[in-house]
Scaffold this motif. Structure first.
Motif, PDB file in Angstrom:
ATOM      1  N   ILE A 127     -76.455 -23.386  -3.480  1.00 46.23           N
ATOM      2  CA  ILE A 127     -76.700 -24.102  -2.214  1.00 46.23           C
ATOM      3  C   ILE A 127     -75.391 -24.643  -1.664  1.00 46.23           C
ATOM      4  O   ILE A 127     -75.097 -24.553  -0.471  1.00 46.23           O
ATOM      5  N   LEU A 128     -74.597 -25.173  -2.574  1.00 49.22           N
ATOM      6  CA  LEU A 128     -73.305 -25.722  -2.187  1.00 49.22           C
ATOM      7  C   LEU A 128     -72.431 -24.634  -1.550  1.00 49.22           C
ATOM      8  O   LEU A 128     -71.850 -24.827  -0.475  1.00 49.22           O
ATOM      9  N   ALA A 129     -72.366 -23.505  -2.226  1.00 50.70           N
ATOM     10  CA  ALA A 129     -71.533 -22.404  -1.718  1.00 50.70           C
ATOM     11  C   ALA A 129     -72.038 -21.929  -0.356  1.00 50.70           C
ATOM     12  O   ALA A 129     -71.255 -21.699   0.577  1.00 50.70           O
ATOM     13  N   ALA A 130     -73.365 -21.813  -0.218  1.00 53.72           N
ATOM     14  CA  ALA A 130     -73.932 -21.337   1.046  1.00 53.72           C
ATOM     15  C   ALA A 130     -73.660 -22.331   2.175  1.00 53.72           C
ATOM     16  O   ALA A 130     -73.356 -21.947   3.301  1.00 53.72           O
ATOM     17  N   SER A 131     -73.757 -23.647   1.849  1.00 56.11           N
ATOM     18  CA  SER A 131     -73.505 -24.667   2.870  1.00 56.11           C
ATOM     19  C   SER A 131     -72.056 -24.604   3.342  1.00 56.11           C
ATOM     20  O   SER A 131     -71.773 -24.745   4.527  1.00 56.11           O
ATOM     21  N   LEU A 132     -71.151 -24.399   2.396  1.00 50.28           N
ATOM     22  CA  LEU A 132     -69.741 -24.348   2.758  1.00 50.28           C
ATOM     23  C   LEU A 132     -69.439 -23.118   3.616  1.00 50.28           C
ATOM     24  O   LEU A 132     -68.641 -23.165   4.551  1.00 50.28           O
ATOM     25  N   GLU A 133     -70.132 -22.040   3.309  1.00 52.35           N
ATOM     26  CA  GLU A 133     -69.956 -20.816   4.085  1.00 52.35           C
ATOM     27  C   GLU A 133     -70.451 -21.034   5.515  1.00 52.35           C
ATOM     28  O   GLU A 133     -69.813 -20.618   6.490  1.00 52.35           O
ATOM     29  N   LEU A 134     -71.594 -21.697   5.610  1.00 54.77           N
ATOM     30  CA  LEU A 134     -72.176 -22.008   6.913  1.00 54.77           C
ATOM     31  C   LEU A 134     -71.207 -22.861   7.739  1.00 54.77           C
ATOM     32  O   LEU A 134     -70.963 -22.587   8.918  1.00 54.77           O
ATOM     33  N   ALA A 135     -70.638 -23.863   7.088  1.00 56.80           N
ATOM     34  CA  ALA A 135     -69.695 -24.744   7.784  1.00 56.80           C
ATOM     35  C   ALA A 135     -68.502 -23.948   8.296  1.00 56.80           C
ATOM     36  O   ALA A 135     -68.018 -24.161   9.410  1.00 56.80           O
ATOM     37  N   LEU A 136     -68.069 -23.014   7.485  1.00 54.88           N
ATOM     38  CA  LEU A 136     -66.920 -22.195   7.871  1.00 54.88           C
ATOM     39  C   LEU A 136     -67.242 -21.390   9.126  1.00 54.88           C
ATOM     40  O   LEU A 136     -66.449 -21.334  10.067  1.00 54.88           O
ATOM     41  N   LYS A 137     -68.442 -20.796   9.141  1.00 59.26           N
ATOM     42  CA  LYS A 137     -68.859 -19.995  10.299  1.00 59.26           C
ATOM     43  C   LYS A 137     -68.964 -20.847  11.547  1.00 59.26           C
ATOM     44  O   LYS A 137     -68.671 -20.408  12.645  1.00 59.26           O
ATOM     45  N   LEU A 138     -69.430 -22.096  11.363  1.00 64.22           N
ATOM     46  CA  LEU A 138     -69.599 -22.983  12.519  1.00 64.22           C
ATOM     47  C   LEU A 138     -68.306 -23.739  12.834  1.00 64.22           C
ATOM     48  O   LEU A 138     -68.275 -24.617  13.685  1.00 64.22           O
ATOM     49  N   LYS A 139     -67.270 -23.407  12.084  1.00 60.84           N
ATOM     50  CA  LYS A 139     -65.949 -24.048  12.258  1.00 60.84           C
ATOM     51  C   LYS A 139     -66.004 -25.570  12.084  1.00 60.84           C
ATOM     52  O   LYS A 139     -65.410 -26.329  12.851  1.00 60.84           O
ATOM     53  N   LEU A 140     -66.743 -25.998  11.086  1.00 62.41           N
ATOM     54  CA  LEU A 140     -66.817 -27.431  10.790  1.00 62.41           C
ATOM     55  C   LEU A 140     -65.940 -27.739   9.591  1.00 62.41           C
ATOM     56  O   LEU A 140     -65.872 -26.936   8.664  1.00 62.41           O
ATOM     57  N   SER A 141     -65.284 -28.893   9.628  1.00 63.82           N
ATOM     58  CA  SER A 141     -64.581 -29.271   8.406  1.00 63.82           C
ATOM     59  C   SER A 141     -65.621 -29.852   7.443  1.00 63.82           C
ATOM     60  O   SER A 141     -66.677 -30.308   7.847  1.00 63.82           O
ATOM     61  N   THR A 142     -65.294 -29.815   6.156  1.00 63.96           N
ATOM     62  CA  THR A 142     -66.309 -30.188   5.167  1.00 63.96           C
ATOM     63  C   THR A 142     -65.845 -31.331   4.259  1.00 63.96           C
ATOM     64  O   THR A 142     -64.678 -31.430   3.914  1.00 63.96           O
ATOM     65  N   VAL A 143     -66.810 -32.167   3.895  1.00 62.93           N
ATOM     66  CA  VAL A 143     -66.549 -33.271   2.967  1.00 62.93           C
ATOM     67  C   VAL A 143     -67.577 -33.194   1.842  1.00 62.93           C
ATOM     68  O   VAL A 143     -68.771 -33.083   2.108  1.00 62.93           O
TER      69      VAL A 143
END
Ligand code: C2E
Ligand code: CA
Ligand code: CA
Length: 541
Positions: A479-495
């Motif tokens: 889930i963590l990996a998928a969320s980070l991938e999603l953020a990348l696609k949406l060009k969001l920085s992640t915390v």
């Protein structure tokens, strides 16, 4: 939290001692001599009565009823450390079940002698009782563990056995629970719950005459009980399983089960799990009254602490999250509790205004001290629909002298999705004013990529439940990996939130997370402490 393995209680010895006070100490924790004596007296009274009953049941040839009485008597005997007596009760129970009534009659005679021995032993031991029942060495660290728990204020014990009621009452009081109420059956329990507010913990026996435990659970769900439930029972696994299923399906919060007699260690272990913030928050939503909050605002009791957010690879501080803190009568109140209460009572507006003002002043002081960091504040769902919100924040920024571009507004995923259209409108206006929006507690809601794309977010915060221990849990990690991938696609920085261990840190780093926040780096602290912390880090770099 350091948790000691609960030691199993010794099996019933055939020729065990008449009265083992060490055993009693294990199941009641620290009690005074008088209380120990009272428990043993309660037991001998019950036992005398039950042995008379046994005699009658033998005469009537009622093996079923006899087995039931012995089953209970066995557990009562174990509770006070009357081990030989307990072992005999067990044998008699078996004999009664197998309709071996002649054998049962013999055992019943032995039990009368054993009871006499207990009474003699009690008289002889009365003087040394205080030493025997004083805390055994193993209690030292469990006592300490209880200090660190946020225990419920009020508990209710529901058990038809007076001895079990008293034992649990002593145990719970010994752990520091303010008020322990006891009742003998489900009907009285429901009445007590109606009469007394704030019963956050309920200990129930499943096997009760009249309304049985399962029926009681059903009625509890009907009245919408929201506290934590512990089943304290000697019943078989199948019944426990159906109780658990029922509780789950009715949204009751079943914290766990304890086998009778419940020991201090076992109870403490369960409470340390169920007193975690999420559970306790559900258990006491009404604990904070509107007048308390108003008083707190009037007396300026609310403060803001700051928790650093650091770059995942360099660990350099990038920003801070402002977190509300409140001490009421010297005791800290959990922020999730008072925030929810403020929302419920329509006070989130004034409270949030005060908190945001303090956070922005803190941010400005940080910059003056040479640390121009981002400051994140939490926007609660209730405030998000206030049309004056964008203007209020702008004015506050100006008053504090803090630049809009360094302000981050954290909004939880669930609050956004609850009223997506209104939220979208307000958030767009906020975004237009130059603030950065962050989606908080990501992973706990059900937003899809499509929904997320509509919102002008710049940052995604992964909920700590997906971060902690994810290294060992493949599903969580996925889930963590998928969320980070999603953020990348949406060009969001992640915390990544809640990074507590090096392992957590390595994992989120490896998955490409931008920033981390968590106790491994630092807990939230007052501004002055934060400045010292930042300076120390600077000097080490
Ligand atoms: P949140 O926004 O998710 O805040 C992060 C919470 O995680 C904070 O709890 C923080 O102290 C805690 N935390 C940080 N690092 C770790 C870690 O490594 N391990 C663990 N176990 N916990 C960690 P806190 O301060 O108790 O706040 C709880 C919640 O209350 C916040 O969750 C937020 O939803 C709400 N809250 C706090 N302050 C405010 C506020 O000023 N306004 C509003 N509206 N809500 C607030
Ligand atoms: Ca937050
Ligand atoms: Ca969060």
């Amino acid at each position: 939290m350091v948790r000691k393995e609960a030691l199993p209680l010794a099996p019933l010895a055939d020729a065990g001692p008449a009265l083992d006070l060490g055993y009693l100490a294990r199941v009641v924790g620290r009690v005074e001599t008088g209380q120990a004596r009272e428990l043993i007296d309660l037991f001998t009274g019950t036992a005398r009565h039950d042995l008379l009953l046994c005699q009658r049941q033998l005469d009537e040839g009622d093996g079923v009823a006899l087995a039931l009485v012995m089953h209970k008597l066995k557990s009562s005997a174990r509770m006070v450390g009357a081990l030989r007596f307990a072992s005999l009760a067990e044998k008699l129970e078996d004999a009664a079940k197998g309709s071996r009534l002649d054998a049962a009659r013999l055992i019943c005679g032995d039990m009368k002698h054993a009871l006499g021995d207990i009474e003699t032993a009690l008289d002889r031991l009365a003087d040394s009782l205080s030493q025997a029942v004083s805390p055994a060495p193993t209690f030292a660290d469990t006592a300490h563990a209880a200090d660190n728990l946020s225990l419920p204020q009020r508990a209710l014990v529901v058990d038809d056995d007076p001895l079990a009621r008293r034992q649990l009452e002593l145990l719970l009081t010994g752990l520091g629970i303010g008020e322990v109420l006891t009742v003998e059956d489900g009907a009285n329990a429901l009445m007590e719950l109606e009469r007394t507010v704030g019963i956050d913990l309920l200990l129930i026996d499943l096997n009760m005459p009249g309304m049985d435990g399962i029926e009681f659970l059903r009625r509890l769900a009907d009245v919408g009980y929201r506290g934590c439930l512990l089943v304290v029972s000697g019943v078989e696994a199948r019944l426990l399983q159906s109780a658990a299923d029922l509780a789950r399906s009715k949204q009751l919060h079943l914290g766990g089960t304890l086998k009778k007699p419940a020991t201090r260690e076992a109870l403490l272990a369960l409470l340390s799990v169920v007193s975690q913030p999420a559970v306790a928050a559900r258990a006491e939503p009404d604990a904070v009254l509107p007048d308390d909050i108003l008083d707190g605002i009037r007396h300026d009791e609310f403060e803001v602490h700051f928790q650093p957010k650091v770059d995942a690879s360099t660990l350099r501080p990038v920003g801070v999250e402002a977190l509300a803190r409140w001490r009421r009568d010297g005791k800290p109140v959990r922020p999730d509790l008072f925030i929810v209460a403020a929302e419920q009572h329509g006070l989130i507006g004034p409270l949030s205004e005060m908190l945001v003002t303090k956070a922005l002043h803190g941010g400005a002081r940080l910059a003056e001290a040479g640390f121009p960091l981002f400051v994140a504040v939490n926007l609660s769902a209730g405030w998000l629909t206030d049309i004056h919100l964008p203007e209020f924040i702008l004015t506050s920024l100006q008053t504090a002298g803090f630049p809009a571009k360094r302000l981050i507004l954290e909004i939880t995923e669930t609050s956004v999705m609850a009223d997506a259209n209104t939220a979208l409108d307000i958030m767009t206006r906020l975004r237009l004013k130059g603030f950065k929006l962050s989606i908080d507690d990501f992973g706990t809601g059900y937003s899809s990529m499509e929904q997320l794309q509509r919102f002008p977010f710049g940052e995604l915060k992964l909920d700590r439940s997906f971060v902690q221990g994810a290294a060992e849990k493949p599903a969580t990690r996925a889930i963590l990996a998928a969320s980070l991938e999603l953020a990348l696609k949406l060009k969001l920085s992640t915390v990544a939130e809640g990074v507590e261990t090096e392992q957590d840190l390595d994992l989120v780093r490896g998955l490409g997370c931008d920033l981390v926040q968590g106790w491994l780096i630092a807990k939230a602290m007052p501004l002055d402490e934060l400045i010292v912390w930042l300076r120390e880090r600077d000097s080490q770099a």
